[in-house]
Design an enzyme around this catalytic site. Structure first.
Site, PDB file in Angstrom:
ATOM      1  N   ASN A 115       0.751  -0.845   0.007  1.00 18.95           N
ATOM      2  CA  ASN A 115       0.425  -0.453  -0.025  1.00 18.95           C
ATOM      3  C   ASN A 115       0.191   1.619   0.458  1.00 18.95           C
ATOM      4  OD1 ASN A 115       1.043  -0.322   2.397  1.00 18.95           O
ATOM      5  ND2 ASN A 115      -0.950   0.070   3.330  1.00 18.95           N
ATOM      6  N   CYS A 116       2.094   1.247  -0.277  1.00 19.73           N
ATOM      7  CA  CYS A 116       2.441   2.458  -0.294  1.00 19.73           C
ATOM      8  C   CYS A 116       3.141   2.815  -1.799  1.00 19.73           C
ATOM      9  CB  CYS A 116       4.180   1.919   0.634  1.00 19.73           C
ATOM     10  SG  CYS A 116       5.775   3.078   0.270  1.00 19.73           S
ATOM     11  N   ASP A 117       2.983   4.345  -2.105  1.00 15.72           N
ATOM     12  CA  ASP A 117       2.458   5.187  -2.843  1.00 15.72           C
ATOM     13  C   ASP A 117       4.370   4.585  -3.567  1.00 15.72           C
ATOM     14  OD1 ASP A 117       0.352   5.905  -2.770  1.00 15.72           O
ATOM     15  OD2 ASP A 117       0.545   7.714  -1.631  1.00 15.72           O
TER      16      ASP A 117
END
Length: 115
Positions: A10-12
């Site tokens: 979920n890290c951009d």
């Protein structure tokens, strides 16, 4: 060797790296180190190659939430221990190319690595 991308889904920044790899036809394995952890040997190798100051994500909320005593007087060994205990403190992504690694995501560095 198939490159391995280490990170958190979920890290951009990890999402940007995965998109870049997919759009450029670079097959890779994704290793979610928040779920699967990371082994000491890999982490020690990244620190040896890039320095703990690069590999440790001091800007993240996990690191900032640490007691001041844990953040003071860091050494490579103490930083590795912190990252092993809480992998979300590892800067992301880490792209393992077999003979070297890239820490973080910059399109121009990925382009050069796969040129």
């Amino acid at each position: 060797m198939t490159p391995t991308l280490y990170g958190i889904p979920n890290c951009d920044t990890v999402k940007k790296a995965r998109t870049w790899l997919d759009q450029n036809g670079v097959g890779h394995v994704f290793h979610d180190y928040k779920k699967a952890g990371v082994d000491r040997a890999s982490l020690e190798g990244w620190v040896a190659e890039h320095g703990w100051q690069t590999v440790l994500n001091r800007a993240g909320t996990t690191f900032r939430a640490l007691p001041e005593a844990d953040k003071a007087d860091l050494t490579a060994e103490r930083a590795i221990a912190l990252m092993l205990a809480q992998p979300s403190m590892i800067k992301r992504p880490v792209l393992d190319l077999g003979d070297r690694t890239l820490v973080g995501f910059k399109p121009e560095l990925y382009e050069a690595a796969f040129a």
